[in-house]
Design a protein around this motif. Structure first.
Motif, PDB file in Angstrom:
ATOM      1  N   VAL A 152       0.849  -1.192   0.000  1.00 29.74           N
ATOM      2  CA  VAL A 152       0.000   0.000   0.000  1.00 29.74           C
ATOM      3  C   VAL A 152       0.884   1.241   0.000  1.00 29.74           C
ATOM      4  CG1 VAL A 152      -1.739   1.314   1.282  1.00 29.74           C
ATOM      5  CG2 VAL A 152      -1.851  -1.190   1.216  1.00 29.74           C
ATOM      6  N   VAL A 153       0.557   2.186  -0.864  1.00 32.19           N
ATOM      7  CA  VAL A 153       1.264   3.469  -0.936  1.00 32.19           C
ATOM      8  C   VAL A 153       0.632   4.431   0.065  1.00 32.19           C
ATOM      9  CG1 VAL A 153       1.654   5.506  -2.371  1.00 32.19           C
ATOM     10  CG2 VAL A 153       2.005   3.215  -3.326  1.00 32.19           C
ATOM     11  N   VAL A 154       1.461   4.971   0.960  1.00 33.34           N
ATOM     12  CA  VAL A 154       0.999   5.921   1.974  1.00 33.34           C
ATOM     13  C   VAL A 154       1.681   7.257   1.737  1.00 33.34           C
ATOM     14  CG1 VAL A 154       0.979   6.500   4.434  1.00 33.34           C
ATOM     15  CG2 VAL A 154       0.539   4.140   3.689  1.00 33.34           C
ATOM     16  N   ASP A 155       0.872   8.324   1.653  1.00 30.84           N
ATOM     17  CA  ASP A 155       1.385   9.667   1.440  1.00 30.84           C
ATOM     18  C   ASP A 155       0.923  10.548   2.593  1.00 30.84           C
ATOM     19  OD1 ASP A 155       2.896  11.364  -0.364  1.00 30.84           O
ATOM     20  OD2 ASP A 155       1.033  12.412  -0.784  1.00 30.84           O
ATOM     21  N   TYR A 156       1.858  11.199   3.290  1.00 32.87           N
ATOM     22  CA  TYR A 156       1.508  12.062   4.409  1.00 32.87           C
ATOM     23  C   TYR A 156       1.083  13.440   3.891  1.00 32.87           C
ATOM     24  CZ  TYR A 156       4.433   8.661   6.926  1.00 32.87           C
ATOM     25  OH  TYR A 156       4.994   7.517   7.429  1.00 32.87           O
ATOM     26  N   ALA A 168      -7.488  11.149  -3.657  1.00 29.89           N
ATOM     27  CA  ALA A 168      -6.617   9.973  -3.759  1.00 29.89           C
ATOM     28  C   ALA A 168      -6.755   9.328  -5.137  1.00 29.89           C
ATOM     29  CB  ALA A 168      -6.970   8.971  -2.666  1.00 29.89           C
ATOM     30  N   ARG A 169      -7.978   9.250  -5.636  1.00 26.87           N
ATOM     31  CA  ARG A 169      -8.222   8.644  -6.950  1.00 26.87           C
ATOM     32  C   ARG A 169      -7.580   9.464  -8.060  1.00 26.87           C
ATOM     33  NH1 ARG A 169     -11.459  10.220 -10.727  1.00 26.87           N
ATOM     34  NH2 ARG A 169     -12.509  11.676  -9.307  1.00 26.87           N
ATOM     35  N   GLY A 170      -7.675  10.791  -7.965  1.00 25.79           N
ATOM     36  CA  GLY A 170      -7.231  11.647  -9.058  1.00 25.79           C
ATOM     37  C   GLY A 170      -5.778  12.058  -9.010  1.00 25.79           C
ATOM     38  N   SER A 171      -5.043  11.663  -7.982  1.00 25.19           N
ATOM     39  CA  SER A 171      -3.655  12.098  -7.843  1.00 25.19           C
ATOM     40  C   SER A 171      -2.739  11.410  -8.858  1.00 25.19           C
ATOM     41  CB  SER A 171      -3.156  11.796  -6.429  1.00 25.19           C
ATOM     42  OG  SER A 171      -1.756  11.958  -6.348  1.00 25.19           O
ATOM     43  N   PRO A 172      -2.142  12.171  -9.783  1.00 21.52           N
ATOM     44  CA  PRO A 172      -1.188  11.562 -10.708  1.00 21.52           C
ATOM     45  C   PRO A 172       0.030  10.990  -9.993  1.00 21.52           C
ATOM     46  CG  PRO A 172      -1.908  13.712 -11.503  1.00 21.52           C
ATOM     47  CD  PRO A 172      -2.385  13.592 -10.089  1.00 21.52           C
ATOM     48  N   ALA A 173       0.441  11.650  -8.909  1.00 27.09           N
ATOM     49  CA  ALA A 173       1.622  11.174  -8.189  1.00 27.09           C
ATOM     50  C   ALA A 173       1.380   9.802  -7.570  1.00 27.09           C
ATOM     51  CB  ALA A 173       2.012  12.176  -7.106  1.00 27.09           C
ATOM     52  N   VAL A 192      -3.908   3.191  -2.574  1.00 23.47           N
ATOM     53  CA  VAL A 192      -3.181   4.402  -2.198  1.00 23.47           C
ATOM     54  C   VAL A 192      -3.936   5.078  -1.064  1.00 23.47           C
ATOM     55  CG1 VAL A 192      -2.193   4.717  -4.485  1.00 23.47           C
ATOM     56  CG2 VAL A 192      -4.377   5.791  -3.954  1.00 23.47           C
ATOM     57  N   GLU A 193      -3.197   5.694  -0.140  1.00 24.37           N
ATOM     58  CA  GLU A 193      -3.811   6.353   1.005  1.00 24.37           C
ATOM     59  C   GLU A 193      -3.163   7.711   1.244  1.00 24.37           C
ATOM     60  OE1 GLU A 193      -4.953   2.347   3.623  1.00 24.37           O
ATOM     61  OE2 GLU A 193      -3.418   3.750   4.362  1.00 24.37           O
ATOM     62  N   LEU A 194      -3.994   8.691   1.546  1.00 26.18           N
ATOM     63  CA  LEU A 194      -3.549  10.014   1.973  1.00 26.18           C
ATOM     64  C   LEU A 194      -3.815  10.124   3.467  1.00 26.18           C
ATOM     65  CD1 LEU A 194      -5.054  12.156  -0.940  1.00 26.18           C
ATOM     66  CD2 LEU A 194      -2.650  11.548  -0.627  1.00 26.18           C
ATOM     67  N   VAL A 202      -7.992   9.396   6.876  1.00 25.05           N
ATOM     68  CA  VAL A 202      -7.338   8.688   5.777  1.00 25.05           C
ATOM     69  C   VAL A 202      -8.268   8.663   4.577  1.00 25.05           C
ATOM     70  CG1 VAL A 202      -6.413   6.482   4.979  1.00 25.05           C
ATOM     71  CG2 VAL A 202      -5.960   7.250   7.322  1.00 25.05           C
ATOM     72  N   ALA A 203      -7.791   9.164   3.447  1.00 25.12           N
ATOM     73  CA  ALA A 203      -8.518   9.051   2.183  1.00 25.12           C
ATOM     74  C   ALA A 203      -7.838   7.974   1.356  1.00 25.12           C
ATOM     75  CB  ALA A 203      -8.511  10.381   1.439  1.00 25.12           C
ATOM     76  N   ALA A 204      -8.625   7.154   0.661  1.00 24.82           N
ATOM     77  CA  ALA A 204      -8.032   5.996  -0.016  1.00 24.82           C
ATOM     78  C   ALA A 204      -8.711   5.720  -1.347  1.00 24.82           C
ATOM     79  CB  ALA A 204      -8.116   4.758   0.876  1.00 24.82           C
TER      80      ALA A 204
END
Length: 287
Positions: A152-156, A168-173, A192-194, A202-204
């Motif tokens: 799982v990709v976690v972004d702070y 989270a869905r629309g993030s190109p990164a 992916v999770e923000l 947490v947004a996923a």
């Protein structure tokens, strides 16, 4: 100007080296992309921003937290790590900096308390890379977790706006990171999770092959536009024409505002601390 490369007949297509920030810069403003990635020497940048100082310190503290021995992974240790890397750059004054350091320390305390210190991440600040038909994508992931058989990709996130699943869905990164994790670590990865530290939310999103293909197509389109602009300059076109400015409110906080007369005329400059939420974080779009 960093010219376009000639391709010999029958040779493989030269891949465009891309990072999420590089593609985003051109999408936001071709002139900003040129200043950051093409012009040499790089034009002078504007001042540091307080919200970036907050984000950088929190990210650094969380990276170092996982490098501590298991017994040392405590909320108190996380706060000390934050204090050790805190920067006053961009803040209005020392009082504002101290207030925000205390606030960020509170976020870390709450966040770390909810973690299992023994749940070792697969990677922190991990560089990953992948290729597509036209791109050589790379990026650095804040954290990669193991969840069952998948990664799982976690972004702070530390901004004042609460993250959403649509973000989270629309993030190109994040999409690029999924592709990079799959290729670099050779493991399944779709989620992916923000992690928004100010609110503990947490947004996923669970990526599919189709959603990833859509992101790849858009990224390749941007890369094609960059290549065309670069080739035009190499062919003698005025760089300001090939890489036009896209004036708007964002010019008020652009790093290259000092070098861009168009941006200076578009909007007044923002104060370097103006993106800090002086009140509680609310669910609202960023300004």
């Amino acid at each position: 100007m960093g010219g376009a490369q000639l391709e010999m007949p029958g040779m493989p297509r030269r891949l465009f080296p891309a990072t999420p920030s590089k593609l985003a810069a051109f999408s936001d403003c071709p002139r900003r992309y040129r200043h950051a990635y093409v012009d040499r020497p790089t034009p002078a940048r504007g001042p540091a921003w307080a919200h970036n100082s907050v984000g950088s310190a929190v990210h650094a503290a969380l990276r170092s937290f996982w490098e501590l021995p298991l017994a040392g992974r405590t909320a108190g240790s996380a706060r000390q790590l934050l204090y050790g890397v805190w920067s006053t750059a961009g803040f209005r004054d020392a009082e504002q900096s101290e207030r925000w350091r205390a606030r960020a320390a509170g976020w870390l305390t709450d966040y770390v308390t909810g973690l299992d210190p023994a749940d070792e991440p697969v990677g922190t600040e991990r560089q990953v890379a992948a290729t597509t038909e036209r791109l050589a994508l790379s990026g650095r992931v804040d954290r990669i977790d193991q969840r069952g058989d998948e990664l799982v990709v976690v972004d702070y996130k530390t901004g004042r706006s609460v993250c959403t699943d649509d973000e989270a869905r629309g993030s190109p990164a994040l999409a690029a990171y999924v592709l990079g994790v799959r290729r670099t670590l050779r493991r399944p990865c779709s989620r992916v999770e923000l992690h928004h530290l100010p609110t503990g939310t947490v947004a996923a999103f669970e990526h599919t092959d189709r959603s990833l293909a859509n992101h790849v197509r858009r990224a390749e389109d941007v890369a094609a536009d960059i290549a065309a602009a670069t080739a035009a300059v190499d062919g003698g076109e005025d760089p300001d024409v090939a890489f036009p400015a896209a004036p708007g409110r964002q010019c008020g906080w652009c790093d290259f505002r000092p070098s861009c007369a168009v941006g200076q005329a578009a909007t007044p400059p923002r104060e370097t601390w103006s993106f800090l939420a002086e009140e509680e974080v609310v669910q609202a779009p960023p300004t």
